[in-house]
Design an enzyme around this catalytic site. Structure first.
Site, PDB file in Angstrom:
ATOM      1  N   GLU A 170       0.880  -1.176   0.000  1.00  0.00           N
ATOM      2  CA  GLU A 170       0.000   0.000   0.000  1.00  0.00           C
ATOM      3  C   GLU A 170       0.908   1.214   0.000  1.00  0.00           C
ATOM      4  OE1 GLU A 170      -3.078  -0.039  -0.421  1.00  0.00           O
ATOM      5  OE2 GLU A 170      -3.580  -2.120   0.048  1.00  0.00           O
TER       6      GLU A 170
ATOM      7  N   CYS B 230      -2.438   8.990   3.200  1.00  0.00           N
ATOM      8  CA  CYS B 230      -2.138   8.525   1.846  1.00  0.00           C
ATOM      9  C   CYS B 230      -3.180   8.989   0.848  1.00  0.00           C
ATOM     10  CB  CYS B 230      -2.009   7.013   1.825  1.00  0.00           C
ATOM     11  SG  CYS B 230      -3.437   6.177   2.510  1.00  0.00           S
TER      12      CYS B 230
ATOM     13  N   GLU C 105       4.305  13.590  -4.224  1.00  0.00           N
ATOM     14  CA  GLU C 105       3.486  13.386  -3.022  1.00  0.00           C
ATOM     15  C   GLU C 105       4.125  14.216  -1.909  1.00  0.00           C
ATOM     16  OE1 GLU C 105       3.639   9.728  -0.679  1.00  0.00           O
ATOM     17  OE2 GLU C 105       1.464   9.808  -0.491  1.00  0.00           O
TER      18      GLU C 105
HETATM   19  P1  NAD Z   1       8.194   5.141   4.601  1.00  0.00           P
HETATM   20  O1  NAD Z   1       8.120   4.370   3.344  1.00  0.00           O
HETATM   21  O2  NAD Z   1       9.323   6.044   4.814  1.00  0.00           O
HETATM   22  O3  NAD Z   1       8.204   4.125   5.838  1.00  0.00           O
HETATM   23  C1  NAD Z   1       7.171   3.192   6.036  1.00  0.00           C
HETATM   24  C2  NAD Z   1       7.714   2.035   6.842  1.00  0.00           C
HETATM   25  O4  NAD Z   1       8.665   1.330   6.055  1.00  0.00           O
HETATM   26  C3  NAD Z   1       8.456   2.449   8.101  1.00  0.00           C
HETATM   27  O5  NAD Z   1       8.192   1.497   9.115  1.00  0.00           O
HETATM   28  C4  NAD Z   1       9.924   2.393   7.670  1.00  0.00           C
HETATM   29  O6  NAD Z   1      10.805   2.176   8.744  1.00  0.00           O
HETATM   30  C5  NAD Z   1       9.888   1.217   6.724  1.00  0.00           C
HETATM   31  N1  NAD Z   1      10.917   1.202   5.686  1.00  0.00           N
HETATM   32  C6  NAD Z   1      11.525   2.260   5.083  1.00  0.00           C
HETATM   33  N2  NAD Z   1      12.403   1.818   4.161  1.00  0.00           N
HETATM   34  C7  NAD Z   1      12.328   0.452   4.163  1.00  0.00           C
HETATM   35  C8  NAD Z   1      13.009  -0.576   3.449  1.00  0.00           C
HETATM   36  N3  NAD Z   1      13.929  -0.306   2.523  1.00  0.00           N
HETATM   37  N4  NAD Z   1      12.697  -1.865   3.717  1.00  0.00           N
HETATM   38  C9  NAD Z   1      11.743  -2.161   4.622  1.00  0.00           C
HETATM   39  N5  NAD Z   1      11.102  -1.226   5.369  1.00  0.00           N
HETATM   40  C10 NAD Z   1      11.381   0.062   5.123  1.00  0.00           C
HETATM   41  O7  NAD Z   1       6.792   5.860   4.727  1.00  0.00           O
HETATM   42  P2  NAD Z   1       6.307   6.837   5.892  1.00  0.00           P
HETATM   43  O8  NAD Z   1       6.987   8.142   5.721  1.00  0.00           O
HETATM   44  O9  NAD Z   1       6.367   6.146   7.207  1.00  0.00           O
HETATM   45  O10 NAD Z   1       4.746   6.971   5.527  1.00  0.00           O
HETATM   46  C11 NAD Z   1       4.287   7.824   4.558  1.00  0.00           C
HETATM   47  C12 NAD Z   1       4.055   7.073   3.264  1.00  0.00           C
HETATM   48  O11 NAD Z   1       3.154   5.987   3.485  1.00  0.00           O
HETATM   49  C13 NAD Z   1       3.377   7.948   2.225  1.00  0.00           C
HETATM   50  O12 NAD Z   1       3.978   7.729   0.977  1.00  0.00           O
HETATM   51  C14 NAD Z   1       1.931   7.462   2.228  1.00  0.00           C
HETATM   52  O13 NAD Z   1       1.236   7.705   1.058  1.00  0.00           O
HETATM   53  C15 NAD Z   1       2.124   6.007   2.505  1.00  0.00           C
HETATM   54  N6  NAD Z   1       0.888   5.415   3.055  1.00  0.00           N
HETATM   55  C16 NAD Z   1       0.118   4.663   2.216  1.00  0.00           C
HETATM   56  C17 NAD Z   1      -1.087   4.123   2.676  1.00  0.00           C
HETATM   57  C18 NAD Z   1      -1.960   3.306   1.760  1.00  0.00           C
HETATM   58  O14 NAD Z   1      -2.904   2.682   2.230  1.00  0.00           O
HETATM   59  N7  NAD Z   1      -1.698   3.293   0.461  1.00  0.00           N
HETATM   60  C19 NAD Z   1      -1.479   4.350   4.002  1.00  0.00           C
HETATM   61  C20 NAD Z   1      -0.663   5.134   4.821  1.00  0.00           C
HETATM   62  C21 NAD Z   1       0.526   5.663   4.332  1.00  0.00           C
END
Ligand code: NAD
Length: 487
Positions: free
Chosen positions: A259, A293, A390
């Site tokens: 997601e 999101c 975004e």
């Molecule tokens: P992020 O991708 O920076 O981090 C999300 C999670 O992934 C965190 O727990 C982080 O530690 C982990 N992570 C980061 N890099 C990783 C890697 N290489 N391997 C494995 N894990 C990793 O996102 P964020 O800043 O925490 O959240 C915001 C983003 O999430 C936005 O892009 C938003 O649109 C998205 N989001 C999407 C939905 C949906 O349902 N589509 C819902 C909520 C948030």
């Protein structure tokens, strides 16, 4: 009773939660309160060894409890008890949420916790209702499709709605008979830890929910690359989603649900109900300071009502006042970190540099903590960074169109396809255009999820793979086996 609190009074759970107990580790990552910028505490960062311990605990719990195969009704009951406890502990959970995140405590109680308990019950109800299928075969054989849990699901969640995101991951995975190793965001780990603690108190076998703390590069990579994890469920940015795909391709292919990010258009026609639309546009971008999101961050309006609507929105945007997340009255939310605030401001200034006209906002609030003003930018071309990126902040662009085709052209984003909003009183047009919008969800004359959890959520294109919520989320946590017996 007022929910207001003082951060220093909140008892923060400490350590990973593995096999039903807290497991300490050396301090590695500072957790801050975005409402003030102050450091609250430090958490450990699970390396491959800690992740392996959690995966083994999950596997052992599955084998010993028989959770995957146990009477589905028992799974259902345990999940209902967990949902009851989550509701009973709503105030504590909401404080653990508000202390380090952008969620105002009152909204966390009334919204995040309440809806998460509802969603866990929603998924629990699938446990004893969804199964395999008998299939027609030739007379000489007997065939059926068996539906089975994966085993251990590795889940990774973002920081923007920690309780809700943990619920989205844990509810369907457990209802479907799996164990989970979950990594919350390193910025917002506490409510997830407490949810795991409550699961054990509710009678869900210890080890079925394990929470490992840490960052993406170390802990996240160890989860996605672990051979004992049978499926990955990720919510976060498209950038991290791509890194996860790469790691999975390198370390061993396994199924995944992603997601990811979005840049959702809000398409408004001249005939729309202006009051209702203004409400939806505002609620489509400003809650949680735009850090969600499905934020409707690209407002696209037919020329006839564009000026009036822009003026009305600018006036509404200007009314919001920041407040720490622990105050009794919910105020405008903080941005999760100074890094993220600097990124938001960077895109806004770049947008202005490329011809964007800032109708309101465009600066941080003069207030302690990381607060950014609601911002509306007009005069942008499709290639302006405020239109393409975004932003994940309280920033919307404002574009105008004359014809339906122009509207659809502007609405189409080159890579994202998470959601879209459509505002018109013309039913035929609504039906025609919902087909043309490239998005996993389209809302017409409303914006945002309802409590109809049966509707799956998930993006098209670079906004994701697979769905959360709905029947599809339960199905995504099981795999089928085709069985054919020669008679
Ligand atoms: P992020 O991708 O920076 O981090 C999300 C999670 O992934 C965190 O727990 C982080 O530690 C982990 N992570 C980061 N890099 C990783 C890697 N290489 N391997 C494995 N894990 C990793 O996102 P964020 O800043 O925490 O959240 C915001 C983003 O999430 C936005 O892009 C938003 O649109 C998205 N989001 C999407 C939905 C949906 O349902 N589509 C819902 C909520 C948030």
């Amino acid at each position: 009773m007022s929910l207001a609190f003082t951060p220093a009074d909140v008892r923060l759970p400490s350590g990973h939660f593995i096999d039903g107990a807290y497991v300490p580790g050396p301090d590695a990552i500072e957790v801050r309160a975005p409402s003030t910028g102050q450091v609250l505490t430090s958490i450990p960062c699970a390396d491959a060894g800690v992740v392996d311990r959690a995966v083994k605990a999950a596997r052992r719990a599955l084998d010993m409890s028989g959770w995957g195969g146990c009477t589905p009704r028992d799974r259902l009951r345990a999940l209902h008890r967990w949902a009851d406890l989550i509701e009973a502990e709503a105030d504590t959970l909401a404080r653990l949420e508000a202390v380090c995140s952008s969620r105002p405590v009152s909204q966390a109680v009334a919204g995040d916790v309440a809806v998460t308990a509802e969603q866990i019950r929603f998924f629990a109800e699938f446990a004893d209702k969804e199964g395999g299928d008998l299939v027609p075969t030739s007379d000489s054989a007997f065939g059926y499709i068996s539906s089975e849990p994966y085993g251990v699901v590795g889940a990774i969640a973002p920081w923007n709605f920690p309780i809700s995101m943990a619920g989205w991951k844990l509810g369907p995975a457990l209802a479907a008979g799996n164990a989970v190793v979950l990594k919350p965001s390193e910025m917002t780990p506490f409510s997830t830890l407490y949810m795991a603690e409550l699961s054990v108190r509710a009678g869900i076998p210890a080890g079925l929910i394990n929470v490992v703390l840490g960052d993406g590069p170390v802990t996240g990579t160890a989860i996605t690359g672990h051979p004992g994890i049978d499926k990955i469920s990720f919510t976060g940015s498209t950038r991290a989603g791509a890194a996860i795909m790469e790691n999975i391709a390198r370390t061993g292919i396994k199924p995944m649900t992603l997601e990811l990010g979005g840049k959702s258009p809000m398409v408004v026609f001249d005939d729309a109900d202006v009051d209702l639309t203004a409400d939806c546009l505002e609620r489509g971008i400003l809650p949680n300071a735009g850090q969600f999101c499905v934020a409707g961050s690209r407002i696209i309006v037919q020329r006839g009502i564009a000026d009036a609507l822009a003026a009305r929105l600018a006036e509404r945007f200007g009314r919001h006042r920041p407040a720490a997340t622990w105050e009794a009255e919910a105020g405008f939310s903080p941005i999760i970190s100074e890094t993220q605030l600097a990124r938001i401001d960077g895109i806004v200034q770049a947008a202005a540099g490329q011809g964007g006209e800032i109708l309101c906002g465009g600066t941080r609030f003069d207030h302690a903590g990381s607060f950014y003003r609601p911002t509306l930018i007009a005069g942008v071309t499709p290639s302006n960074p405020a239109v393409t990126e975004e932003i994940f902040g309280p920033v919307a662009t404002f574009q105008t169109f004359d014809t339906e085709d122009e509207a659809m052209e502007l609405a189409r984003h080159p890579s994202y396809g998470l959601c879209a909003g459509l505002f018109t009183r013309d039913l035929s047009r609504a039906l025609r255009l919902t087909r043309r919008l490239e998005a996993g969800t389209v809302w017409v004359n409303r914006y945002g999820r309802s409590r109809d959890h049966i509707l799956p959520t998930g993006g098209w294109k670079a906004s994701g793979l697979g769905k959360d919520l709905g029947r599809e989320a339960f199905a995504a946590n099981r795999r089928t086996k085709s069985v054919l017996i020669d008679l």
